[in-house]
Design a protein around this motif. Structure first.
Motif, PDB file in Angstrom:
ATOM      1  N   SER A 109       0.834  -1.207   0.000  1.00  0.00           N
ATOM      2  CA  SER A 109       0.000   0.000   0.000  1.00  0.00           C
ATOM      3  C   SER A 109       0.865   1.251   0.000  1.00  0.00           C
ATOM      4  O   SER A 109       0.403   2.326  -0.384  1.00  0.00           O
ATOM      5  N   THR A 113      -0.370   3.952  -2.603  1.00  0.00           N
ATOM      6  CA  THR A 113      -0.856   5.285  -2.215  1.00  0.00           C
ATOM      7  C   THR A 113       0.010   6.374  -2.853  1.00  0.00           C
ATOM      8  O   THR A 113      -0.453   7.483  -3.101  1.00  0.00           O
ATOM      9  N   TYR A 136       1.891   9.879   2.158  1.00  0.00           N
ATOM     10  CA  TYR A 136       0.939  10.637   1.316  1.00  0.00           C
ATOM     11  C   TYR A 136       1.529  12.003   0.962  1.00  0.00           C
ATOM     12  O   TYR A 136       1.371  12.497  -0.154  1.00  0.00           O
ATOM     13  N   CYS A 184      -7.352   7.906   6.409  1.00  0.00           N
ATOM     14  CA  CYS A 184      -6.807   6.627   6.862  1.00  0.00           C
ATOM     15  C   CYS A 184      -7.477   6.256   8.174  1.00  0.00           C
ATOM     16  O   CYS A 184      -7.282   6.933   9.180  1.00  0.00           O
ATOM     17  N   ASP A 216      -7.255   4.774   2.974  1.00  0.00           N
ATOM     18  CA  ASP A 216      -6.251   3.781   3.378  1.00  0.00           C
ATOM     19  C   ASP A 216      -6.811   2.985   4.560  1.00  0.00           C
ATOM     20  O   ASP A 216      -6.959   3.516   5.661  1.00  0.00           O
ATOM     21  N   PHE A 245      -7.385   1.368  -0.297  1.00  0.00           N
ATOM     22  CA  PHE A 245      -6.105   0.651  -0.243  1.00  0.00           C
ATOM     23  C   PHE A 245      -6.131  -0.288   0.955  1.00  0.00           C
ATOM     24  O   PHE A 245      -6.492   0.129   2.054  1.00  0.00           O
ATOM     25  N   THR A 262      -5.409  -2.577  -4.220  1.00  0.00           N
ATOM     26  CA  THR A 262      -6.131  -1.315  -4.380  1.00  0.00           C
ATOM     27  C   THR A 262      -7.461  -1.624  -5.057  1.00  0.00           C
ATOM     28  O   THR A 262      -7.505  -2.441  -5.988  1.00  0.00           O
TER      29      THR A 262
END
Ligand code: PLP
Length: 410
Positions: A109, A113, A136, A184, A216, A245, A262
């Protein structure tokens, strides 16, 4: 003359973990006989579960014989794994909108991401929470969507959404116009979760403003409380505005084995400069088929074993082990008079320091008084100042020893 990608020059040098390492080294050099317990980084400590290892071995054996040998697999992942995910992670959880074909298997991930930004134009404004999983932000900078960093420690061009006790660690909707929103939950670093009502606000906002939510859910397996959404697609409308994700890293101890995925539903769209809508899924498919050659067959076999009856039980046992660690940590810190967040539906415990002590001062105090290493909250963004993260990814005896010492923390 070769020209560099100047966006890379905007990046701040990795500071957090090198600085932790420097301070720990200074301490251990001065106190060579002291046993330091590390509860700082978010890496798993328990081995792969038996049924996962068995499937992994079987995958390797298949590669060893001419009849079952496999070369390149599908870039999107083997259908046995994509089907198992659609069935177990989504359909069994009441989410019928996600099909195997919407699922793209990858090796992590972290990469997904970051890589996802490539299919979105540089005029997009990205929103992130503060504190935030730093990937991120840094990948947004690399992709060219920001200016330089400012005095506060924020990059110009990114919209930062503070998360703190006042908003229960779920950000308010932004006042500024944003296009792509990273969320997230369960959250790293705060260990907190978002309710369905809170996520619904974000989905409605994204639909109204033609935004895409980059959700996420790397820690969804740690959710214990009923009613807390495991997937953004539990919220009506999210299949039109969200990409999700997920990773086997924390769910099943795959940090060193590498497998994630994903999810991009058919109905998620983004717009060209004439305002015409385009499906995002084919663009990601194109990106992956061009730049990625899939995850190794034995690893995908191992990942699929997490969905067998035995695999599910073993994985759940390991998650419970970490959550029990988190519970011991929460209790000990509360006994020592600290305000504690997270750690119920996540492997991270987020502690508020006393008397507005800074995160780094608290780091030094915890190291000196208890010989335990955690992570200063300010390392995840300015709004993390005054907080501290303990990770529950540790051996039980270490947790008990560390928390016995923490109980005496002044
Ligand atoms: N997302 C979050 C929020 C994480 O904390 C991590 C790892 O710590 C990842 C993604 C990375 O996952 P992976 O190991 O699949 O690259």
């Amino acid at each position: 003359m070769a020209l560099i990608n100047e966006n890379y020059l905007k990046l701040q040098a990795g500071y957090l973990f090198p600085e932790i390492g420097r301070r720990v080294k200074e301490f251990t050099d001065a106190n060579p006989d002291t046993k330091v317990i590390k509860m700082g980084i978010g890496d798993v400590t328990q081995p792969l579960a038996p049924s996962i290892v068995k499937a992994f071995h079987e995958g390797v054996e298949e590669m060893a014989s001419a009849e079952s040998f496999k070369g390149y697999g599908p870039e999107q992942g083997y259908s046995f794994l994509r089907e198992a995910i659609a069935e177990n992670d989504y359909k069994a959880n009441g989410v019928n909108s996600i099909k195997a074909d919407d699922i793209f298997i990858s090796d992590g991930s972290k990469c997904d991401t970051g890589n996802i930004q490539e299919i979105f134009g540089n005029d997009n404004v990205i929103a992130v929470t503060d504190p935030v999983y730093p990937v991120y932000v840094d990948t947004t900078v690399m992709s060219g969507k920001t200016g330089n960093i400012n005095d506060v420690g924020h990059y110009n061009g990114i919209v930062y959404m503070p998360c703190n006790e006042k908003n229960n660690f779920v950000p308010a909707l932004p006042h500024d116009k944003v296009d792509l929103i990273f969320l997230c939950y369960p959250n790293n670093p705060t260990g907190t979760v978002a309710t369905k009502e809170e996520l619904k606000k974000w989905v409605d906002y994204a639909l109204d403003n033609k935004c895409i939510i980059l959700y996420d859910a790397a820690y969804q397996a740690f959710i214990t409380e009923n009613g807390i959404p495991r997937s953004i697609y539990e919220i009506e409308g999210a299949e039109k505005c969200a990409i999700e994700f997920r990773s086997f890293s924390k769910t099943a101890g795959f940090t060193g084995t590498r497998c994630a995925f994903t999810v991009i539903p058919e109905t998620v769209v983004a717009y060209d400069n004439k305002g015409k809508a385009h499906k995002v899924k084919p663009l990601w498919n194109r990106r992956q088929s061009t730049k990625f050659n899939g995850v190794s067959y034995p690893v995908q076999k191992a990942a699929a074993a997490t969905y067998t009856t035995e695999g599910k039980k073993e994985v759940a046992d390991t998650i419970s082990y970490y959550l029990e660690n988190a519970s011991i940590m929460r209790e000990s810190l509360e006994d020592a008079g600290y305000k504690v967040y997270g750690g119920v539906n996540a492997p991270y415990v987020w502690v508020k320091t006393k008397n507005n002590m800074s995160s780094w001062d608290f780091f030094d105090k915890v190291l000196k008084e208890t010989n335990v290493v955690g992570t200063p909250g300010s390392g995840f963004g300015p709004s993390g100042e005054g907080y501290f993260r303990f990770s529950a990814f540790a051996d039980r005896d270490h947790v008990i020893e560390a928390m016995t010492r923490v109980k005496n923390l002044s």
